[in-house]
Design a protein around this motif. Structure first.
Motif, PDB file in Angstrom:
ATOM      1  N   TYR A 105      -7.640 -11.595   5.445  1.00 32.33           N
ATOM      2  CA  TYR A 105      -6.725 -10.902   6.590  1.00 32.33           C
ATOM      3  C   TYR A 105      -7.074 -11.183   8.052  1.00 32.33           C
ATOM      4  CZ  TYR A 105      -4.723  -8.620   2.322  1.00 32.33           C
ATOM      5  OH  TYR A 105      -4.088  -8.193   1.286  1.00 32.33           O
ATOM      6  N   PRO A 106      -5.981 -11.448   8.912  1.00 32.63           N
ATOM      7  CA  PRO A 106      -6.380 -11.544  10.155  1.00 32.63           C
ATOM      8  C   PRO A 106      -7.320 -10.437  10.740  1.00 32.63           C
ATOM      9  CG  PRO A 106      -3.978 -11.842   9.767  1.00 32.63           C
ATOM     10  CD  PRO A 106      -4.556 -11.294   8.551  1.00 32.63           C
ATOM     11  N   GLN A 107      -8.064 -10.727  11.743  1.00 30.27           N
ATOM     12  CA  GLN A 107      -8.775  -9.716  12.398  1.00 30.27           C
ATOM     13  C   GLN A 107      -7.935  -9.016  13.528  1.00 30.27           C
ATOM     14  OE1 GLN A 107     -12.786 -10.966  13.327  1.00 30.27           O
ATOM     15  NE2 GLN A 107     -13.234 -11.419  11.350  1.00 30.27           N
ATOM     16  N   GLN A 108      -7.493  -7.941  13.180  1.00 33.20           N
ATOM     17  CA  GLN A 108      -6.631  -7.581  14.005  1.00 33.20           C
ATOM     18  C   GLN A 108      -6.472  -5.799  13.535  1.00 33.20           C
ATOM     19  OE1 GLN A 108      -2.943  -9.445  13.256  1.00 33.20           O
ATOM     20  NE2 GLN A 108      -2.122  -7.931  11.830  1.00 33.20           N
ATOM     21  N   ALA A 109      -6.220  -4.909  14.747  1.00 34.81           N
ATOM     22  CA  ALA A 109      -6.109  -3.564  14.282  1.00 34.81           C
ATOM     23  C   ALA A 109      -4.857  -3.443  13.613  1.00 34.81           C
ATOM     24  CB  ALA A 109      -6.262  -2.854  15.745  1.00 34.81           C
ATOM     25  N   GLU A 114      -1.409  -5.738   0.648  1.00 33.34           N
ATOM     26  CA  GLU A 114      -1.182  -6.904  -0.506  1.00 33.34           C
ATOM     27  C   GLU A 114      -0.107  -7.738  -0.205  1.00 33.34           C
ATOM     28  OE1 GLU A 114      -3.196  -8.795  -3.673  1.00 33.34           O
ATOM     29  OE2 GLU A 114      -4.005  -7.486  -2.843  1.00 33.34           O
ATOM     30  N   SER A 115       1.038  -7.260   0.065  1.00 35.42           N
ATOM     31  CA  SER A 115       2.219  -7.875   0.459  1.00 35.42           C
ATOM     32  C   SER A 115       2.263  -8.764   1.758  1.00 35.42           C
ATOM     33  CB  SER A 115       3.524  -7.002   0.414  1.00 35.42           C
ATOM     34  OG  SER A 115       3.317  -5.748   1.299  1.00 35.42           O
ATOM     35  N   ASP A 116       1.388  -8.272   2.722  1.00 38.67           N
ATOM     36  CA  ASP A 116       1.588  -9.027   3.729  1.00 38.67           C
ATOM     37  C   ASP A 116       1.565 -10.724   3.654  1.00 38.67           C
ATOM     38  OD1 ASP A 116       1.059  -6.769   5.089  1.00 38.67           O
ATOM     39  OD2 ASP A 116      -0.848  -6.899   6.046  1.00 38.67           O
TER      40      ASP A 116
END
Length: 129
Positions: A105-109, A114-116
């Protein structure tokens, strides 16, 4: 009590999992990449195997003599995982549980699901999954 199970990886998750599985299986095969850790695992009543999927110098088949394999490593070498799959296909393993990684997953707040949509992500773990 079931006969045996194999756990690929003896790190922070694999080792406690293998110890818990000792209650349900007469033999718990577990892998490590070091001789020193192999001795520690054996002292705990586990059946250790020295395995590095990026360098198959030994026959992995004795380790895979179980119906269930839990893959619990964070390797990012796609070719190594392809080689592992070929070995699994030659073994009696019928069930494979692959522990995933949130590292895809991207490093973001925020919260990830799972569905991203990860179609824009270029990460070896995503390809392996």
């Amino acid at each position: 009590m079931d006969k045996s199970i194999s756990v690929l990886g003896s790190g922070w998750l694999g080792l406690p999992l293998a110890r818990l599985l000792q209650q349900q299986f007469s033999q718990v095969n577990i892998s490590t990449r070091s001789t020193e850790k192999s001795n520690q695992l054996e002292a705990l009543g586990l059946t250790p195997f020295i395995i590095d999927i990026e360098n198959f110098t030994d026959n992995i088949q004795p380790f895979l003599q179980s119906e269930t394999l839990i893959v619990n490593i964070t390797g990012k070498n796609i070719d190594a995982f392809k080689s592992l799959l070929q070995e699994i296909e030659k073994s009696p393993v019928k069930k494979v549980l692959f522990t995933s990684s949130t590292g895809v997953y991207p490093q973001q707040a925020g919260v990830c699901y799972e569905s991203d949509d990860l179609s824009h992500v270029d990460h070896p773990l995503l390809t392996i999954e």
